[in-house]
Design a protein around this motif. Structure first.
Motif, PDB file in Angstrom:
ATOM      1  N   ALA A 169       0.834  -1.206   0.000  1.00  0.00           N
ATOM      2  CA  ALA A 169       0.000   0.000   0.000  1.00  0.00           C
ATOM      3  C   ALA A 169       0.868   1.255   0.000  1.00  0.00           C
ATOM      4  O   ALA A 169       0.610   2.194  -0.753  1.00  0.00           O
ATOM      5  N   VAL A 170       1.907   1.265   0.808  1.00  0.00           N
ATOM      6  CA  VAL A 170       2.802   2.425   0.855  1.00  0.00           C
ATOM      7  C   VAL A 170       3.532   2.593  -0.472  1.00  0.00           C
ATOM      8  O   VAL A 170       3.666   3.706  -0.985  1.00  0.00           O
ATOM      9  N   ALA A 171       3.976   1.489  -1.060  1.00  0.00           N
ATOM     10  CA  ALA A 171       4.681   1.562  -2.339  1.00  0.00           C
ATOM     11  C   ALA A 171       3.765   2.068  -3.449  1.00  0.00           C
ATOM     12  O   ALA A 171       4.167   2.916  -4.265  1.00  0.00           O
ATOM     13  N   PHE A 172       2.544   1.565  -3.502  1.00  0.00           N
ATOM     14  CA  PHE A 172       1.600   2.027  -4.521  1.00  0.00           C
ATOM     15  C   PHE A 172       1.245   3.500  -4.318  1.00  0.00           C
ATOM     16  O   PHE A 172       1.115   4.245  -5.283  1.00  0.00           O
ATOM     17  N   ALA A 183       3.132   5.837  -2.911  1.00  0.00           N
ATOM     18  CA  ALA A 183       4.292   6.637  -3.321  1.00  0.00           C
ATOM     19  C   ALA A 183       4.385   6.701  -4.841  1.00  0.00           C
ATOM     20  O   ALA A 183       4.666   7.763  -5.412  1.00  0.00           O
ATOM     21  N   GLY A 184       4.142   5.572  -5.504  1.00  0.00           N
ATOM     22  CA  GLY A 184       4.156   5.559  -6.963  1.00  0.00           C
ATOM     23  C   GLY A 184       3.086   6.444  -7.561  1.00  0.00           C
ATOM     24  O   GLY A 184       3.313   7.141  -8.564  1.00  0.00           O
ATOM     25  N   ALA A 185       1.913   6.450  -6.946  1.00  0.00           N
ATOM     26  CA  ALA A 185       0.813   7.290  -7.439  1.00  0.00           C
ATOM     27  C   ALA A 185       1.156   8.766  -7.297  1.00  0.00           C
ATOM     28  O   ALA A 185       0.915   9.557  -8.213  1.00  0.00           O
ATOM     29  N   ILE A 186       1.743   9.144  -6.177  1.00  0.00           N
ATOM     30  CA  ILE A 186       2.124  10.544  -5.972  1.00  0.00           C
ATOM     31  C   ILE A 186       3.175  10.963  -6.996  1.00  0.00           C
ATOM     32  O   ILE A 186       3.075  12.035  -7.604  1.00  0.00           O
ATOM     33  N   LEU A 187       4.160  10.114  -7.224  1.00  0.00           N
ATOM     34  CA  LEU A 187       5.186  10.434  -8.219  1.00  0.00           C
ATOM     35  C   LEU A 187       4.595  10.519  -9.614  1.00  0.00           C
ATOM     36  O   LEU A 187       4.979  11.358 -10.427  1.00  0.00           O
ATOM     37  N   ARG A 188       3.640   9.643  -9.940  1.00  0.00           N
ATOM     38  CA  ARG A 188       2.994   9.661 -11.255  1.00  0.00           C
ATOM     39  C   ARG A 188       2.197  10.928 -11.455  1.00  0.00           C
ATOM     40  O   ARG A 188       2.194  11.512 -12.528  1.00  0.00           O
ATOM     41  N   PHE A 189       1.462  11.354 -10.392  1.00  0.00           N
ATOM     42  CA  PHE A 189       0.676  12.584 -10.503  1.00  0.00           C
ATOM     43  C   PHE A 189       1.595  13.786 -10.723  1.00  0.00           C
ATOM     44  O   PHE A 189       1.278  14.684 -11.494  1.00  0.00           O
ATOM     45  N   ALA A 213       4.435  13.728 -12.212  1.00  0.00           N
ATOM     46  CA  ALA A 213       5.013  13.615 -13.558  1.00  0.00           C
ATOM     47  C   ALA A 213       3.960  13.853 -14.637  1.00  0.00           C
ATOM     48  O   ALA A 213       4.311  13.986 -15.804  1.00  0.00           O
ATOM     49  N   GLY A 214       2.695  13.895 -14.262  1.00  0.00           N
ATOM     50  CA  GLY A 214       1.646  14.188 -15.224  1.00  0.00           C
ATOM     51  C   GLY A 214       0.914  12.979 -15.766  1.00  0.00           C
ATOM     52  O   GLY A 214       0.140  13.103 -16.697  1.00  0.00           O
ATOM     53  N   GLY A 215       1.123  11.807 -15.206  1.00  0.00           N
ATOM     54  CA  GLY A 215       0.433  10.608 -15.684  1.00  0.00           C
ATOM     55  C   GLY A 215      -0.833  10.360 -14.882  1.00  0.00           C
ATOM     56  O   GLY A 215      -0.812   9.644 -13.889  1.00  0.00           O
ATOM     57  N   LEU A 216      -1.934  10.952 -15.296  1.00  0.00           N
ATOM     58  CA  LEU A 216      -3.168  10.896 -14.506  1.00  0.00           C
ATOM     59  C   LEU A 216      -3.759   9.489 -14.440  1.00  0.00           C
ATOM     60  O   LEU A 216      -4.073   8.983 -13.361  1.00  0.00           O
ATOM     61  N   ALA A 217      -3.901   8.824 -15.587  1.00  0.00           N
ATOM     62  CA  ALA A 217      -4.552   7.509 -15.613  1.00  0.00           C
ATOM     63  C   ALA A 217      -3.745   6.478 -14.816  1.00  0.00           C
ATOM     64  O   ALA A 217      -4.301   5.698 -14.043  1.00  0.00           O
ATOM     65  N   TYR A 218      -2.440   6.486 -14.986  1.00  0.00           N
ATOM     66  CA  TYR A 218      -1.591   5.536 -14.272  1.00  0.00           C
ATOM     67  C   TYR A 218      -1.582   5.845 -12.771  1.00  0.00           C
ATOM     68  O   TYR A 218      -1.560   4.934 -11.943  1.00  0.00           O
ATOM     69  N   LEU A 248      -2.729   3.368  -9.678  1.00  0.00           N
ATOM     70  CA  LEU A 248      -1.901   3.089  -8.505  1.00  0.00           C
ATOM     71  C   LEU A 248      -2.633   3.433  -7.213  1.00  0.00           C
ATOM     72  O   LEU A 248      -2.466   2.746  -6.199  1.00  0.00           O
ATOM     73  N   LEU A 249      -3.446   4.498  -7.228  1.00  0.00           N
ATOM     74  CA  LEU A 249      -4.242   4.821  -6.042  1.00  0.00           C
ATOM     75  C   LEU A 249      -5.254   3.725  -5.741  1.00  0.00           C
ATOM     76  O   LEU A 249      -5.479   3.377  -4.580  1.00  0.00           O
ATOM     77  N   ILE A 250      -5.867   3.172  -6.774  1.00  0.00           N
ATOM     78  CA  ILE A 250      -6.821   2.074  -6.586  1.00  0.00           C
ATOM     79  C   ILE A 250      -6.107   0.852  -6.004  1.00  0.00           C
ATOM     80  O   ILE A 250      -6.607   0.197  -5.078  1.00  0.00           O
ATOM     81  N   LEU A 251      -4.920   0.552  -6.514  1.00  0.00           N
ATOM     82  CA  LEU A 251      -4.146  -0.579  -5.986  1.00  0.00           C
ATOM     83  C   LEU A 251      -3.722  -0.322  -4.532  1.00  0.00           C
ATOM     84  O   LEU A 251      -3.708  -1.257  -3.714  1.00  0.00           O
TER      85      LEU A 251
END
Length: 50
Positions: free
Chosen positions: A11-14, A16-22, A24-29, A33-36
């Motif tokens: 959960a923590v890894a997903f 963190a990945g979601a925050i980094l993706r947001f 970077a501009g990757g909304l769908a991804y 990651l937030l759902i995961l």
């Protein structure tokens, strides 16, 4: 390894990945990651009850 601990780490890894993706501009991804992260949190709480 403890199931609860594994799901909490996921959960923590997903999250963190979601925050980094947001950032970077990757909304769908990021949303995926937030759902995961939510699913991992749910399974971690469920494993705690059992």
């Amino acid at each position: 390894m403890n199931k609860r601990l594994v799901f909490a780490i996921l959960a923590v890894a997903f999250l963190a990945g979601a925050i980094l993706r947001f950032m970077a501009g990757g909304l769908a991804y990021g949303v995926m990651l937030l759902i995961l992260a939510g699913a991992s949190t749910w399974f971690s709480i469920k494993a705690k009850r059992d």
